[in-house]
Scaffold this active site. Structure first.
Site, mmCIF file in Angstrom:
data_model
loop_
_atom_site.group_PDB
_atom_site.id
_atom_site.type_symbol
_atom_site.label_atom_id
_atom_site.label_comp_id
_atom_site.label_asym_id
_atom_site.label_seq_id
_atom_site.Cartn_x
_atom_site.Cartn_y
_atom_site.Cartn_z
ATOM 1 N N ARG A 1 7.727 0.681 13.178
ATOM 2 C CA ARG A 1 8.022 -0.199 12.105
ATOM 3 C C ARG A 1 9.045 -0.908 12.756
ATOM 4 O O ARG A 1 10.230 -1.789 12.277
ATOM 5 C CB ARG A 1 8.920 1.244 11.483
ATOM 6 N N HIS B 1 3.824 -4.279 9.139
ATOM 7 C CA HIS B 1 4.047 -4.320 9.567
ATOM 8 C C HIS B 1 2.526 -4.708 11.469
ATOM 9 O O HIS B 1 2.714 -4.592 12.462
ATOM 10 C CB HIS B 1 3.822 -3.189 10.829
ATOM 11 N N HIS C 1 12.839 -2.892 1.952
ATOM 12 C CA HIS C 1 12.015 -1.787 2.526
ATOM 13 C C HIS C 1 13.719 -0.432 1.992
ATOM 14 O O HIS C 1 14.396 -1.043 1.593
ATOM 15 C CB HIS C 1 11.821 -1.516 3.743
ATOM 16 N N LEU C 2 12.356 0.423 1.188
ATOM 17 C CA LEU C 2 13.214 1.482 0.855
ATOM 18 C C LEU C 2 13.987 2.245 1.529
ATOM 19 O O LEU C 2 15.505 1.937 1.852
ATOM 20 C CB LEU C 2 12.606 2.560 0.174
ATOM 21 N N SER C 3 13.323 2.521 3.086
ATOM 22 C CA SER C 3 14.006 3.364 4.623
ATOM 23 C C SER C 3 14.619 1.924 5.189
ATOM 24 O O SER C 3 13.925 1.096 5.115
ATOM 25 C CB SER C 3 12.651 3.934 4.537
ATOM 26 N N ASP D 1 1.030 -15.373 6.089
ATOM 27 C CA ASP D 1 0.480 -16.926 6.322
ATOM 28 C C ASP D 1 0.583 -17.082 4.683
ATOM 29 O O ASP D 1 1.011 -18.440 4.566
ATOM 30 C CB ASP D 1 -0.662 -16.923 6.981
ATOM 31 N N ARG E 1 5.401 11.114 -1.912
ATOM 32 C CA ARG E 1 4.687 10.982 -0.824
ATOM 33 C C ARG E 1 6.629 10.650 0.036
ATOM 34 O O ARG E 1 7.691 10.491 -0.286
ATOM 35 C CB ARG E 1 4.278 8.928 -0.874
ATOM 36 N N ASN F 1 7.531 -6.087 -0.959
ATOM 37 C CA ASN F 1 7.380 -5.014 -0.150
ATOM 38 C C ASN F 1 6.224 -4.354 0.329
ATOM 39 O O ASN F 1 5.066 -3.962 -0.069
ATOM 40 C CB ASN F 1 8.716 -3.088 -1.025
ATOM 41 N N ALA G 1 3.443 -0.651 4.630
ATOM 42 C CA ALA G 1 2.390 -1.130 6.272
ATOM 43 C C ALA G 1 2.639 -2.487 6.372
ATOM 44 O O ALA G 1 2.270 -2.394 8.007
ATOM 45 C CB ALA G 1 1.368 0.129 6.234
ATOM 46 N N GLU H 1 12.388 -10.308 1.065
ATOM 47 C CA GLU H 1 11.527 -8.663 1.489
ATOM 48 C C GLU H 1 12.411 -8.008 1.656
ATOM 49 O O GLU H 1 13.634 -7.709 2.146
ATOM 50 C CB GLU H 1 11.387 -9.079 3.316
ATOM 51 N N PRO I 1 0.654 -1.132 0.262
ATOM 52 C CA PRO I 1 -0.146 -0.430 0.195
ATOM 53 C C PRO I 1 0.635 1.231 0.197
ATOM 54 O O PRO I 1 1.889 1.418 0.694
ATOM 55 C CB PRO I 1 -1.202 0.227 1.220
ATOM 56 N N ASN I 2 0.050 1.895 -0.683
ATOM 57 C CA ASN I 2 0.779 3.444 -0.683
ATOM 58 C C ASN I 2 1.915 3.373 -1.793
ATOM 59 O O ASN I 2 2.855 4.676 -1.718
ATOM 60 C CB ASN I 2 1.692 4.395 0.706
ATOM 61 N N TYR J 1 11.507 8.097 1.039
ATOM 62 C CA TYR J 1 11.125 7.481 0.291
ATOM 63 C C TYR J 1 11.931 7.892 -1.164
ATOM 64 O O TYR J 1 12.339 6.685 -2.336
ATOM 65 C CB TYR J 1 9.897 7.215 -0.179
ATOM 66 N N ARG K 1 13.557 4.098 12.225
ATOM 67 C CA ARG K 1 12.256 4.880 12.252
ATOM 68 C C ARG K 1 11.343 4.617 13.442
ATOM 69 O O ARG K 1 11.539 4.590 14.772
ATOM 70 C CB ARG K 1 11.545 4.234 10.938
HETATM 71 C C1 DQA Z 1 8.324 0.621 3.993
HETATM 72 C C2 DQA Z 1 8.379 0.977 5.371
HETATM 73 C C3 DQA Z 1 7.217 1.121 6.040
HETATM 74 O O1 DQA Z 1 7.164 0.830 7.283
HETATM 75 C C4 DQA Z 1 6.103 1.683 4.970
HETATM 76 O O2 DQA Z 1 5.242 1.766 5.916
HETATM 77 C C5 DQA Z 1 5.958 2.555 4.153
HETATM 78 C C6 DQA Z 1 7.238 2.243 2.799
HETATM 79 C C7 DQA Z 1 9.649 0.998 2.703
HETATM 80 O O3 DQA Z 1 10.115 0.961 1.816
HETATM 81 O O4 DQA Z 1 10.581 1.884 3.636
HETATM 82 O O5 DQA Z 1 5.383 2.250 2.654
HETATM 83 O O6 DQA Z 1 8.185 -1.143 3.446
#
Ligand code: DQA
Length: 147
Positions: free
Chosen positions: A111, A80, A100-102, A87, A18, A74, A77, A98, A10-11, A23, A107
């Site tokens: 997270r 978490h 993550h950009l950040s 599952d 964003r 990725n 959100a 897995e 998501p997002n 990011y 953080r």
């Molecule tokens: C994220 C880190 C997550 O905590 C956050 O909710 C995201 C992006 C990242 O790629 O850094 O939406 O997965």
């Protein structure tokens, strides 16, 4: 040709606009283009899926078993919060990476917990777009070694 499923949670469709300080300024289309090109050079093809909906991501993972050699995800959100996505990865038993950009561990406290990390082969966090590039390398490697 080796096929890898890439899932953006998501997002991540909003990348570029964003919170660019966290990011980056690169859009999801630009990331996907780079990913496809990089994977092609490495002899792999990608199916890329983005969704803001937990159930759609669960369904996509569930249908991936015989079709893909590995999953690069990725979960954003949902990392978490989502027992359902965790599952689905465990049930499908697809080798997964897995990303993550950040750096989620530098953080907010909420997270610092990844529900998905225990069911993937490994996690890459904090390298911006390069997290995805390293993730492709890792996904190709685990796909080849788990055949
Ligand atoms: C994220 C880190 C997550 O905590 C956050 O909710 C995201 C992006 C990242 O790629 O850094 O939406 O997965």
């Amino acid at each position: 040709m080796l096929k890898i499923l890439v899932i953006h949670g998501p997002n991540l469709n909003l990348l570029g606009k964003r919170e660019p300080g966290i990011y980056g300024a690169t859009t999801i289309d630009e990331i996907n283009k780079k990913l496809r090109q990089y994977a092609k050079e490495k002899g792999a093809s990608l199916e890329i899926f983005q969704s803001n909906h937990e159930g759609e991501i669960v369904d996509k993972i569930g249908s991936a078993k015989k079709k893909f050699g590995a999953l690069l995800i990725n979960p954003a959100a949902y990392t978490h919060t989502s027992v359902a996505i965790r599952d689905a990865i465990a049930a499908t038993a697809i080798p997964a990476v897995e990303v993550h950009l950040s750096n989620i561990y530098s953080r907010e406290d909420f997270r610092h917990t990844s529900l998905t990390a225990p069911v993937v082969k490994g996690q890459i966090s904090g390298f911006g777009i390069d997290s995805y590039m390293y993730g492709i390398d890792a996904a190709i490697k685990i796909a080849l070694t788990s055949q």
